[in-house]
Design an enzyme around this catalytic site. Sequence first.
Site: not given
Length: 332
Positions: A112, A195, A198
């Site tokens: 991230k 994956k 969101k």
Amino acid sequence: RPRVLSGIQPTADSFHLGNYLGALRQWVAMQDDHDAYYCIVDLHAITVEHDPAELARRTRVAAAQLLGLGLDPARCTLFAQSHVPEHARLSWVLECITGFGEAGRMTQFKDKSSKEGADRTTVGLFTYPVLMAADILLYQADRVPVGEDQRQHLELTRNLAQRFNHRFGETFQVPEPYIPPHTAKIYDLQEPTAKMSKSASSPSGIVELLDPPKTSAKKIRSAVTDNEREIRYDPEAKPGIANLLTINAAMTDRTIAEVEAEYAGRGYGDLKKDLGEIVAGFAEPFAEKVNGYLADPAELDRVLAKGATRAREVSGATLAAVHERIGFLPPA
Ligand code: ATP
Ligand code: MG
């Protein structure tokens, strides 16, 4: 009864199929034979830039979805993390027994933060896994139902529990991850080796539970597959088809072999069209229930308030024990 704790971030307008099959379906099942605590982790949601009004709205939408999936406040404790101040308070204590290098090895942070860039990456994103450990350890959870992506964070949680117990005396239950065998990782439809997420998936890569059925059907029709024609489960060579087979099997409570057999000799178009219908069959009644709950936000708030009161009974006792063990004087 064994204790279970899990959480989900209110970071989108809808949960997606990965959230449902990887985690939330297990939440619903486990409330029958576990002492269950489920948490909307709004503290985690602010580790990336966010809009305050959206967060408030999405927290209620998250609660409505969890109820719509079948969580029953009479059989589980459902609450918002920010209503239970023990989470942030235990997190601080755990941060002080977590190595900087140890935290730096968390792959979700590395992924991230590399996308965000150093200047937009917050310290909160770095300490996110420690807060997650606090979420779990406060409730003395035996099991934590999560997707595969949380395995490393669970391992950190176990290490922190053991370290604390060793240094300061038995305090925490050491939790086990509960990761479902076949649906632990649902993949992005457009990028079937990544994956479904969101925050990271493109809109066309994720099937949102609250998408109108037509939208989901269209996304599934456009899912990336391969140049062969044969429908067979081969995640290495055919990740797109394997993902569609996995979702189909999970949504219809069948084995992958049974679904493979159904499509022997048939085309990718059939597989996609049927999956669109299967998802629609789930999504239509679900959306109706969610809208019902959203029509009464005051009742949603009452459910969360009651949940927080119950959660604090357990988390308050754990935090008090922690403070005593580490040498904090009791408050007068
Ligand atoms: P974000 O991308 O913002 O991290 P997310 O989609 O990963 O969002 P979370 O709220 O972080 O959602 O995770 C909620 C639960 O859903 C966790 O238990 C997580 O392991 C699970 N989960 C998330 N994505 C998937 C997926 N693609 N397959 C299976 N489980 C998943
Ligand atoms: Mg996540």
